[in-house]
Design an enzyme around this catalytic site. Structure first.
Site, PDB file in Angstrom:
ATOM      1  N   TRP A   1       0.727  -0.753  -0.143  1.00  0.00           N
ATOM      2  CA  TRP A   1      -0.258   0.468   0.054  1.00  0.00           C
ATOM      3  C   TRP A   1       0.696   1.103  -0.199  1.00  0.00           C
ATOM      4  O   TRP A   1       0.786   2.044   0.827  1.00  0.00           O
ATOM      5  CB  TRP A   1      -0.718  -0.084   1.780  1.00  0.00           C
ATOM      6  CG  TRP A   1      -1.774  -1.454   1.087  1.00  0.00           C
ATOM      7  CD1 TRP A   1      -1.576  -1.798   2.216  1.00  0.00           C
ATOM      8  CD2 TRP A   1      -2.456  -1.925   0.761  1.00  0.00           C
ATOM      9  NE1 TRP A   1      -2.200  -3.342   1.561  1.00  0.00           N
ATOM     10  CE2 TRP A   1      -3.363  -3.110   0.561  1.00  0.00           C
ATOM     11  CE3 TRP A   1      -3.490  -0.652  -0.818  1.00  0.00           C
ATOM     12  CZ2 TRP A   1      -4.504  -3.776   0.142  1.00  0.00           C
ATOM     13  CZ3 TRP A   1      -4.362  -2.236  -1.288  1.00  0.00           C
ATOM     14  CH2 TRP A   1      -4.789  -3.412  -0.974  1.00  0.00           C
TER      15      TRP A   1
ATOM     16  N   GLN B   1     -26.910  11.397  -4.495  1.00  0.00           N
ATOM     17  CA  GLN B   1     -28.441  11.134  -3.745  1.00  0.00           C
ATOM     18  C   GLN B   1     -29.112  11.935  -4.300  1.00  0.00           C
ATOM     19  O   GLN B   1     -29.961  12.110  -5.114  1.00  0.00           O
ATOM     20  CB  GLN B   1     -29.123  10.829  -2.146  1.00  0.00           C
ATOM     21  CG  GLN B   1     -29.883  11.068  -1.681  1.00  0.00           C
ATOM     22  CD  GLN B   1     -30.519   8.774  -2.502  1.00  0.00           C
ATOM     23  OE1 GLN B   1     -29.804   8.072  -3.285  1.00  0.00           O
ATOM     24  NE2 GLN B   1     -31.994   8.679  -3.007  1.00  0.00           N
TER      25      GLN B   1
ATOM     26  N   GLU C   1      -3.995   5.424   6.123  1.00  0.00           N
ATOM     27  CA  GLU C   1      -3.452   6.288   7.286  1.00  0.00           C
ATOM     28  C   GLU C   1      -4.163   6.283   9.042  1.00  0.00           C
ATOM     29  O   GLU C   1      -4.313   7.101   9.955  1.00  0.00           O
ATOM     30  CB  GLU C   1      -3.126   7.593   7.777  1.00  0.00           C
ATOM     31  CG  GLU C   1      -2.263   7.504   6.294  1.00  0.00           C
ATOM     32  CD  GLU C   1      -1.204   9.292   6.113  1.00  0.00           C
ATOM     33  OE1 GLU C   1      -1.427   9.610   7.647  1.00  0.00           O
ATOM     34  OE2 GLU C   1      -1.259  10.092   5.426  1.00  0.00           O
TER      35      GLU C   1
ATOM     36  N   THR D   1       1.679   4.434  -1.516  1.00  0.00           N
ATOM     37  CA  THR D   1       1.316   5.471  -2.543  1.00  0.00           C
ATOM     38  C   THR D   1       2.696   6.124  -3.675  1.00  0.00           C
ATOM     39  O   THR D   1       3.594   6.529  -2.600  1.00  0.00           O
ATOM     40  CB  THR D   1       1.042   6.715  -1.887  1.00  0.00           C
ATOM     41  OG1 THR D   1      -0.689   6.233  -0.551  1.00  0.00           O
ATOM     42  CG2 THR D   1       0.384   7.896  -2.849  1.00  0.00           C
TER      43      THR D   1
ATOM     44  N   GLN E   1     -38.313  21.147   0.688  1.00  0.00           N
ATOM     45  CA  GLN E   1     -37.867  21.280   1.862  1.00  0.00           C
ATOM     46  C   GLN E   1     -37.018  20.092   2.295  1.00  0.00           C
ATOM     47  O   GLN E   1     -36.027  20.452   2.691  1.00  0.00           O
ATOM     48  CB  GLN E   1     -38.376  21.533   2.935  1.00  0.00           C
ATOM     49  CG  GLN E   1     -37.982  21.775   4.638  1.00  0.00           C
ATOM     50  CD  GLN E   1     -39.521  21.770   5.363  1.00  0.00           C
ATOM     51  OE1 GLN E   1     -40.243  20.572   6.122  1.00  0.00           O
ATOM     52  NE2 GLN E   1     -39.504  23.087   6.213  1.00  0.00           N
TER      53      GLN E   1
ATOM     54  N   GLY F   1     -29.342  12.144  -8.677  1.00  0.00           N
ATOM     55  CA  GLY F   1     -30.417  10.640  -8.491  1.00  0.00           C
ATOM     56  C   GLY F   1     -29.339   9.811  -9.759  1.00  0.00           C
ATOM     57  O   GLY F   1     -28.913   9.098  -8.834  1.00  0.00           O
ATOM     58  N   GLY F   2     -30.317   9.497 -10.705  1.00  0.00           N
ATOM     59  CA  GLY F   2     -30.019   8.709 -10.969  1.00  0.00           C
ATOM     60  C   GLY F   2     -28.819   8.832 -12.019  1.00  0.00           C
ATOM     61  O   GLY F   2     -27.982   7.926 -12.491  1.00  0.00           O
TER      62      GLY F   2
END
Length: 374
Positions: A158, A333, A360, A160, A276, A336-337
């Site tokens: 791992w 969300q 980390e 970087t 709302q 949406g799609g």
């Protein structure tokens, strides 16, 4: 949108303006291509180095920018708003410089730090192993004393910038315990695995390293023999603040995208931000981003003041990365799609946020650290 920041000096405000200009020109214009194609941005880190952005918090006597950590972290946040993978790599570079800066001898600092901080080199941090992630004390990579130095054998995971970094901060087990080494980017006996096929952060490689009886000179030992875990954990306190800033920048990018979309999209005869249910969701996202920023800045200011900040660093990492996961998911969300497609960046933001709860120190480890300080 530009974040309204409280910065300590006029110099810091000018610096952040420069960071935004560089990030817009060099990162925002290239991120989609490289993340989609999983290609490395050749020359980009030299550009950042030439602008002084690879050495911002280090002392000026060694070629650093001499800026407070609270300024450096806000620079990282601005980078992460444009390209999270690059911001994480800059954070890891700073992490890789920490051991030599804090635990190296005057001779080691004079020899290596000016080049490490000069803008042409990028560092990697090599602590984790396939069987030793959260449990760093379980590492088995060996540094066997030999005439004039050490023979290194074992595998690391791992990393970087693995295979591309110019130097690595390496942790390996000597007869007296875990020790820290300043290792070159290329040496006989050192090879790298192919880049991991990751969920996100595609623009910068993450690889394993394999040490096969590679030789490191004695003067590459950083700190005392057997002091490696102390050095590693001290470095990670600072590194966790870097990840907290990156997570906050990523969350800010997701919030900005969601707000802009909600101001344009119409449903039931009005902009969806005016409903709302969605307005409250966006408000919660904004509160999470602001809270994450305040938390990492509190820890950074403690660090700048020279007081204990380990608990606050873990809190910042926990709060900011959990916020990034929640905010990026909510941004999908809001779209949406469309949010589920690669036509918009929020699906990438969500994929990138996940790993920030893991590297980390997982967020479960952060809770352990926090609990032990209570």
């Amino acid at each position: 949108m530009a974040v309204d920041r409280l910065l300590p000096t006029e110099e810091a405000r000018d610096l952040l303006d420069l960071v935004r200009d560089v990030a817009d020109k060099e990162l925002a214009s290239r991120v989609d291509e490289h993340e989609r194609n999983e290609t490395y941005p050749e020359g980009l880190f030299r550009t950042l180095g030439a602008a002084g952005l690879l050495s911002l918090p280090q002392p000026e006597e060694y070629g650093g920018g001499g800026q407070p950590y609270e300024v450096y972290l806000q620079m990282l946040e601005e980078l992460a708003q444009r390209w999270a993978a690059v911001a994480v790599a800059v954070s890891v570079h700073t992490l890789s410089c920490f051991p030599l800066l804090e635990f190296g001898t005057p001779e080691q600092r004079e020899r290596w730090l000016p080049d490490m901080l000069g803008g042409d080199l990028v560092g990697g941090y090599s602590l984790s192993e396939p069987q030793a992630g959260s449990d760093a004390a379980a590492l088995t990579c060996k540094a066997t004393p030999a005439e004039g130095g050490y023979r290194i054998s074992g595998s690391k995971a791992w990393i970087t910038h693995g295979g591309r970094a110019d130097f690595y901060t390496l942790f390996a087990r000597t007869p007296t315990g875990v020790s820290c080494f300043h290792a070159p980017g290329a040496v006989d006996g050192l090879t790298f695995g192919r880049p991991e096929e990751k969920m996100g952060l595609h623009g910068v490689p993450t690889t394993a390293a394999h040490w096969d009886d590679a030789f490191l000179e004695t003067d590459r030992l950083v700190g005392a023999d057997g002091q490696g875990l102390r050095i590693a954990f001290a470095a990670l306190d600072s590194g966790r603040l870097g990840i907290a800033a990156c997570a906050t920048g990523l969350a800010q990018a997701a919030l900005d995208a969601a707000v802009n979309y909600a101001k344009e999209r119409t449903a039931f005869g009005r902009k969806i931000i005016l409903h709302q249910g969605l307005g409250f969701l966006l408000a919660d996202m904004a509160a999470a981003v602001e809270s994450a920023r305040a938390t990492y800045l509190d820890a950074a200011r403690r660090r700048d003041a020279g007081v204990e900040y380990s608990r606050q660093a873990s809190i910042a990492k926990l709060v900011a990365t959990d916020a990034a996961m929640k905010v990026t998911t909510d941004a999908v969300q809001v779209f949406g799609g469309y949010g589920y497609t690669r036509e918009f960046p929020v699906e990438r933001f969500m994929r990138e946020a996940k790993v920030m709860q893991i590297f980390e120190g997982t967020n479960q480890i952060q809770r352990l650290v926090i609990a032990r300080h209570l």
